[in-house]
Design an enzyme around this catalytic site. Sequence first.
Site, PDB file in Angstrom:
ATOM      1  N   LEU A 132      31.526  42.087  43.772  1.00 36.26           N
ATOM      2  CA  LEU A 132      32.975  41.976  43.674  1.00 36.26           C
ATOM      3  C   LEU A 132      33.260  41.637  42.219  1.00 36.26           C
ATOM      4  O   LEU A 132      32.705  40.677  41.682  1.00 36.26           O
ATOM      5  CB  LEU A 132      33.470  40.876  44.616  1.00 36.26           C
ATOM      6  CG  LEU A 132      34.955  40.802  44.962  1.00 36.26           C
ATOM      7  CD1 LEU A 132      35.456  42.108  45.556  1.00 36.26           C
ATOM      8  CD2 LEU A 132      35.204  39.658  45.935  1.00 36.26           C
ATOM      9  N   ASP A 133      34.100  42.433  41.553  1.00 34.85           N
ATOM     10  CA  ASP A 133      34.370  42.234  40.132  1.00 34.85           C
ATOM     11  C   ASP A 133      34.775  40.795  39.828  1.00 34.85           C
ATOM     12  O   ASP A 133      35.443  40.149  40.646  1.00 34.85           O
ATOM     13  CB  ASP A 133      35.497  43.162  39.668  1.00 34.85           C
ATOM     14  CG  ASP A 133      35.050  44.604  39.530  1.00 34.85           C
ATOM     15  OD1 ASP A 133      33.840  44.854  39.621  1.00 34.85           O
ATOM     16  OD2 ASP A 133      35.910  45.478  39.328  1.00 34.85           O
TER      17      ASP A 133
END
Length: 318
Positions: free
Chosen positions: A53-54
């Site tokens: 997840l960024d």
Amino acid sequence: MAEHQVPRPQKPPRRDVHGVLLLDKPIGWSSNDALIRAKRLLWAKKAGHTGTLDPLATGLLPLCFGEATKFSQDLLDADKTYETVVRLGIRTSTADAEGEVLSERPVSVTPEQLQAAIARFVGEIDQVPPMHSALKKDGKPLYEYARAGQTVERAARRVTIYAIDVLATDLQSAEPTVTLRVSCSKGTYIRTLGEDIGEALGCGGHLVALRRTQVGNLTLDGAVTLEALDAAAEDARGALLAPVDALLQTLPRVELDAQESRRFLHGQRLPLQLALPNADQVRVYGVRDAIAADATASLLGVAAWQGGVLRPERLVHL
């Protein structure tokens, strides 16, 4: 006279921890940093996350510990749901708020035009992965090329957008935005989707917020923050984990007796009379110790189901 040395406090030994931590990842943390922090707080021997997840993104990041890591690939392949805020009128180098501004255009968008543009992206679409992504080219992540000022050829990838719901709009302000909920297949780049919707509206756009709310059948309900995990008493942190079979709830449940359980745990195939229409995989429960005082059924693993035969695929040792 010998100098007195104060002994260093002993660190607790790494231990077997089995389960799933539904982490609500904070902004600014990489998925790997969040995993390392949670693993240290739990003193766990083995851990893995279920897809990155960024750092820009917040929200659901399931972390698997111990025997749960055997099923992490299932979550990598699972559908996802996100909520995102797209700032219209500005295009950036990274398709999010961290990049350099590439262009600015006026925004003149009606709700009807917005709905029409969004509808074009529902269904199977081809996406070109952004340069600022972890996808690898010749063994190197694309973002490393991007940081060096290089652009490399990327093949379009087929993904599926199941639904895009408009949650809120602010189209008339000096900083127009639209808030969307996106349900999609694995491998979908929400930054690219936001940018493409902006281009379809003729004004460009970039993401200013991104939150993942669902992975497969797992949601943010009961999710835990790193702060809450840190604040919990050390001997109470394990209770914040969901059981291993939280990852398997979409599979039909099969229960075995003591003899069948023993054969299953030895990897033997079991012909059974079961009514399991349309099932090709099941979660299997049984008795691990038939002579124990508490011989209750527990998760034994996952099995293939074909032609009336149960075939062990992944065994769980709890």
